[in-house]
Design an enzyme around this catalytic site. Sequence first.
Site, mmCIF file in Angstrom:
data_model
loop_
_atom_site.group_PDB
_atom_site.id
_atom_site.type_symbol
_atom_site.label_atom_id
_atom_site.label_comp_id
_atom_site.label_asym_id
_atom_site.label_seq_id
_atom_site.Cartn_x
_atom_site.Cartn_y
_atom_site.Cartn_z
ATOM 1 N N GLY A 256 0.778 -1.238 0.139
ATOM 2 C CA GLY A 256 -0.111 0.120 0.085
ATOM 3 C C GLY A 256 0.946 1.327 -0.140
ATOM 4 O O GLY A 256 2.050 1.217 -0.326
ATOM 5 N N LEU B 57 0.286 3.498 -2.115
ATOM 6 C CA LEU B 57 0.918 3.424 -3.734
ATOM 7 C C LEU B 57 1.281 4.522 -4.314
ATOM 8 O O LEU B 57 0.681 5.723 -4.159
ATOM 9 C CB LEU B 57 -0.444 2.918 -4.415
ATOM 10 C CG LEU B 57 -1.161 1.491 -3.845
ATOM 11 C CD1 LEU B 57 -2.314 1.059 -4.764
ATOM 12 C CD2 LEU B 57 -0.082 0.582 -3.908
ATOM 13 N N HIS B 58 2.351 4.375 -5.037
ATOM 14 C CA HIS B 58 3.046 5.583 -5.753
ATOM 15 C C HIS B 58 3.058 5.047 -7.327
ATOM 16 O O HIS B 58 2.553 3.858 -7.547
ATOM 17 C CB HIS B 58 4.298 6.002 -5.155
ATOM 18 C CG HIS B 58 5.282 4.734 -5.014
ATOM 19 N ND1 HIS B 58 5.708 4.027 -5.920
ATOM 20 C CD2 HIS B 58 5.755 4.269 -3.769
ATOM 21 C CE1 HIS B 58 6.465 3.157 -5.510
ATOM 22 N NE2 HIS B 58 6.578 3.230 -4.197
ATOM 23 N N HIS C 45 4.563 1.482 -7.847
ATOM 24 C CA HIS C 45 3.340 0.395 -7.792
ATOM 25 C C HIS C 45 2.679 0.493 -9.115
ATOM 26 O O HIS C 45 2.178 -0.657 -9.600
ATOM 27 C CB HIS C 45 2.426 0.640 -6.541
ATOM 28 C CG HIS C 45 3.099 0.448 -5.311
ATOM 29 N ND1 HIS C 45 3.483 1.590 -4.483
ATOM 30 C CD2 HIS C 45 3.906 -0.424 -4.719
ATOM 31 C CE1 HIS C 45 4.014 1.388 -3.403
ATOM 32 N NE2 HIS C 45 4.401 -0.075 -3.410
ATOM 33 N N LYS D 88 13.381 -2.451 -8.208
ATOM 34 C CA LYS D 88 13.585 -1.662 -7.175
ATOM 35 C C LYS D 88 14.239 -2.563 -5.891
ATOM 36 O O LYS D 88 15.205 -2.375 -5.156
ATOM 37 C CB LYS D 88 12.699 -0.874 -6.611
ATOM 38 C CG LYS D 88 12.615 -0.413 -5.185
ATOM 39 C CD LYS D 88 13.170 0.853 -5.003
ATOM 40 C CE LYS D 88 13.309 1.580 -3.801
ATOM 41 N NZ LYS D 88 12.606 0.756 -2.746
HETATM 42 P P1 AMP Z 1 6.122 -2.514 -1.520
HETATM 43 O O1 AMP Z 1 4.589 -1.965 -1.382
HETATM 44 O O2 AMP Z 1 7.017 -1.770 -1.248
HETATM 45 O O3 AMP Z 1 6.082 -3.833 -0.838
HETATM 46 O O4 AMP Z 1 6.396 -2.830 -3.054
HETATM 47 C C1 AMP Z 1 5.234 -3.607 -3.947
HETATM 48 C C2 AMP Z 1 6.107 -3.867 -5.236
HETATM 49 O O5 AMP Z 1 6.285 -2.621 -5.818
HETATM 50 C C3 AMP Z 1 7.416 -4.667 -5.182
HETATM 51 O O6 AMP Z 1 7.599 -5.511 -6.059
HETATM 52 C C4 AMP Z 1 8.250 -3.478 -5.368
HETATM 53 O O7 AMP Z 1 9.355 -3.745 -5.766
HETATM 54 C C5 AMP Z 1 7.453 -2.674 -6.276
HETATM 55 N N1 AMP Z 1 8.176 -1.467 -6.441
HETATM 56 C C6 AMP Z 1 8.390 -0.337 -5.409
HETATM 57 N N2 AMP Z 1 9.067 0.718 -5.576
HETATM 58 C C7 AMP Z 1 8.960 0.739 -6.995
HETATM 59 C C8 AMP Z 1 9.589 1.591 -8.059
HETATM 60 N N3 AMP Z 1 9.770 2.814 -7.558
HETATM 61 N N4 AMP Z 1 9.626 1.262 -9.385
HETATM 62 C C9 AMP Z 1 9.171 -0.237 -9.306
HETATM 63 N N5 AMP Z 1 8.544 -1.040 -8.676
HETATM 64 C C10 AMP Z 1 8.702 -0.670 -7.378
#
Ligand code: AMP
Length: 282
Positions: free
Chosen positions: A31, A33-34, A37, A149
């Site tokens: 979550g 989310l940016h 994501h 990332k």
């Molecule tokens: P998280 O919510 O941090 O667990 O991330 C969820 C998914 O989004 C994971 O597979 C991350 O590697 C991916 N993710 C997070 N930040 C980025 C980013 N800047 N660019 C691409 N994928 C991302």
Amino acid sequence: MEIIRIPRIMQDTCKKYLLKGRSIGLVPTMGALHEGHLSLVKRARTENDISAVSIFINPTQFGPSEDLDRYPRDVENDIKKLRAQEVDILFLPDNLLMYPKGFVTYVEVTAISGKLCGAFRPGHFRGVATVVAKLLNIASPTRAYFGQKDFQQTVVIRRMAKDLDLDVQIVVCPTIREQDGLAMSSRNLYLDSRQRQAAAAIYKCLSAASEALRSGTASSAETKKIMREMLAGEPLITNIEYASVYDTNTLDEADQMQGEVLLAVAVRMGEVRLIDNTVVNL
Ligand code: AMP
């Protein structure tokens, strides 16, 4: 967008789609989310009949002194963003349904999990592998999407999928960055404005190191030195956990400078831990 909170219902819903011959693309997230994501979400939508996103702040991947309690939560906005992307299913389980009383089963991807981030976050990848295995069993996706990332996470998950014969295609998507190069991350929200500016040093360090490697002038030891010096030159970076050149498969420090190598960094700016990486093809 259908919002499902109960694993069993998510499982039944996904099975129904699969029985009808539809492909499912799953994007696991925690979550807040940016655009990083959302790039995974867009890819899942274009490559599958049904797109599913999970939002679950997985407690088993946080150490006792880590930021589980203050991890950013913004479900209302997340739902709006996912609706705007026309996502089909949002899976939003709570802790007790994911880890009911009596839960004792964990997935450990040994060897790889103790390196890089794993050396500084004991148990982190055990938690990641366990929750991803659960999410893959719940949603039975045709494809699951992860960001480069978190490079080590993609290596751990690929290994787990291979070793456990999981019937899923693991798709790794490029890192989405802010204008100054900082990799987008939910944890960037913790940075104050001075730290946020200073954090651009991480991408500068990766860019300078990949330039040095590509030009063929730097050995792996010299590249590591360049990286550490650049990071050490930024006073708001309070600790360099690791910064070097690694083998993309074993995640050991690389001495062979050919094929693909990984440049990876983890630093602390006070309480905030930031990671980033880039893959260089030599
Ligand atoms: P998280 O919510 O941090 O667990 O991330 C969820 C998914 O989004 C994971 O597979 C991350 O590697 C991916 N993710 C997070 N930040 C980025 C980013 N800047 N660019 C691409 N994928 C991302």
